[in-house]
Structure formats: structure tokens, C-alpha cells
Enzyme design. Structure first.
Site, mmCIF file in Angstrom:
data_model
loop_
_atom_site.group_PDB
_atom_site.id
_atom_site.type_symbol
_atom_site.label_atom_id
_atom_site.label_comp_id
_atom_site.label_asym_id
_atom_site.label_seq_id
_atom_site.Cartn_x
_atom_site.Cartn_y
_atom_site.Cartn_z
ATOM 1 N N GLY A 123 -8.128 5.403 -2.703
ATOM 2 C CA GLY A 123 -9.258 6.002 -3.420
ATOM 3 C C GLY A 123 -9.363 5.461 -4.838
ATOM 4 N N LYS B 226 0.896 -1.160 0.000
ATOM 5 C CA LYS B 226 0.000 0.000 0.000
ATOM 6 C C LYS B 226 0.933 1.208 0.000
ATOM 7 C CE LYS B 226 -3.978 2.245 1.046
ATOM 8 N NZ LYS B 226 -5.311 2.111 0.434
#
Ligand SMILES: Nc1ncnc2c1ncn2[C@@H]1O[C@H](COP(=O)(O)OP(=O)(O)O)[C@@H](O)[C@H]1O
Ligand SMILES: [Mg+2]
Length: 230
Positions: A118, A41
């Protein structure tokens, strides 16, 4: 030109659509097939005292062996877009740190599932969107789409952005993150599935309706094969 791919960049039509759930299931499903898969991530925002929760989930799916600052090299407290969250701390998103962590993870693993923050046009760094970040890391996209009303528009918008930028999308995963769908939403979903413009690579039912093996609802082999194709 992008580097040869050894993984996918998991993006979504929005935040909260099920990207982390899908990414973890993908890592677990590949590892169960003997592929040395791990997660990353690159940028996580909204990081509180418990640490970067998405990155921790991805790391756990891969056996908890990787240093957290490699799985998640850029962490910010404000639950906002990366550039906004960085600015709130008087920082900038450090792309060199992301590149270095990505290279270290790739040196240790065969394949990486990289989760964006997002959707595709979220500003990842100065002058760089999430889809640009996927390109920088040399990864094709796997798009997670909601099962709920609005998804046809959001899915097509995302696919259109990928197309105009020449980004390869290996497929779409439909996620029932909002629970059981209404008959109208189910009809919408049918229309989305029939859309010839993409390949459905899985559909994750509401988690309380399925057993522990979320991976069974993903086309793990298809995703792996498509990620390796040029
Ligand atoms: N198929 C599903 N069924 C029920 N809840 C889900 C499902 N997929 C995701 N969720 C839940 O929805 C929330 C958002 O999912 P998450 O994977 O964190 O989304 P994202 O990474 O896109 O922000 C989490 O609480 C997660 O547990
Ligand atoms: Mg997430």
C-alpha cells in the site's frame, strides 16, 4: 540513526499504482549493469493458493535463487492492511522475522529493492507505519505515483509525510498503470513534473505501448547513485 543504505524502499501513493512493476524493472536494470540486486516484499497480504505474487515476481526478477520465506517473511491471506490481515489470523506482524530475512538477503546481495504494501501510512505492524518500516530497514524512499487525476494531491501528501518524518525521498516514478491518460490528466501530469519539490526518476508508459525492457523507462543509474548518497 539509520544504517548505511544498500537499496531503496519502493512505496506508492496508493495500492495498485505499479510498485511491483517498477521494483522488478529496477532489479532487472541493475542486474543488467552488473549490480547484485535483489528484491524483498517484507509483508504481503492477499496471499492465496498461488503464493505471494508480488514476492514471486521480485524473486524472479533477481533470478529465482532466494528462498521465498526470505523474500517475503510475513504472508497473510486477507487482502487488507498488514495489521488487519494478521489480526484476522490471530497473528501479529513479526518484525524480528523481517529484520532477520532482510539481514540474510543483504548478506547475499549487494543491493535490495524492498517493496512496501500500500502507501506510506499503511499500518505495517503495531505502532509502525510503512514509512517507519522503511526507516527501520535503513532505506530511502522511491515513490511511485499514478499518472491519473488525483495524483498531484496524493504525491504531495506522500512527500509531505516523508518530509515531516525526516525520511529521504530519492525521487518519484510516474506510472501509467491505468492506461492512456486523457488530455486533462496529461496537463495535470505536466504540472506534477514541474513541481520543483522532487526529482522524476522515470515514467513507465502503458505496458502495452512499450517493449519488454521496462527498465529503459527508469533512471536506473540515478536511482542507484541517489540510494548510495547519504
Ligand atoms: N505502466 C503500466 N501500464 C499498464 N499496466 C500497468 C503498468 N504498471 C502496472 N500495471 C498493472 O497495474 C496493476 C498494478 O500494478 P502493480 O505493479 O502490481 O501495483 P502495486 O504493486 O503498486 O500494487 C498490475 O496488473 C500491473 O500489471
Ligand atoms: Mg505490489
Amino acid at each position: 540513526m539509520s544504517a548505511p543504505t544498500r537499496g531503496v524502499f519502493v512505496t506508492g501513493t496508493d495500492t495498485g499504482v505499479g510498485k511491483t512493476v517498477v521494483t522488478c524493472a529496477l532489479i532487472a536494470g541493475l542486474r543488467a549493469r552488473g549490480v547484485g540486486a535483489a528484491g524483498m516484499k517484507p509483508i504481503e497480504t492477499g496471499v492465496g493458493a498461488d503464493g505471494p505474487l508480488d514476492a514471486l515476481a521480485l524473486r524472479a526478477a533477481a533470478g529465482d535463487a532466494d528462498p521465498l520465506d526470505e523474500v517475503c517473511p510475513q504472508q497473510f491471506a486477507l487482502p487488507a492492511a498488514p495489521t488487519v490481515a494478521a489480526k484476522a489470523e490471530g497473528r501479529r506482524v513479526d518484525l524480528a522475522a523481517i529484520d532477520a530475512a532482510h539481514a540474510r538477503l543483504l548478506a547475499r546481495h549487494d543491493w535490495l529493492a524492498v517493496e512496501g504494501a500500500g502507501g506510506m501510512l499503511v499500518p505495517a505492524a503495531e505502532g509502525l507505519t510503512m514509512v517507519d518500516l522503511a526507516d527501520r530497514l535503513g532505506l530511502p524512499l522511491l515513490l511511485v505515483a499514478r499518472a491519473r487525476l488525483g495524483t498531484i494531491n496524493h504525491t504531495r501528501l506522500s512527500l509531505e509525510v516523508a518530509r515531516t518524518r525526516g525520511k529521504r525521498v530519492i525521487g518519484v516514478v510516474i506510472s501509467h498503470a491505468d492506461g492512456v491518460v486523457s488530455p486533462a490528466d496529461a496537463a495535470n501530469l505536466e504540472a506534477l513534473r514541474d513541481d520543483a519539490g522532487f526529482r522524476v526518476m522515470g515514467e513507465i508508459p502503458p505496458l502495452d505501448r512499450i517493449g519488454p525492457s521496462i527498465s529503459d523507462h527508469l533512471d536506473i543509474d540515478g536511482i542507484f547513485a541517489a540510494s548510495s548518497a547519504s
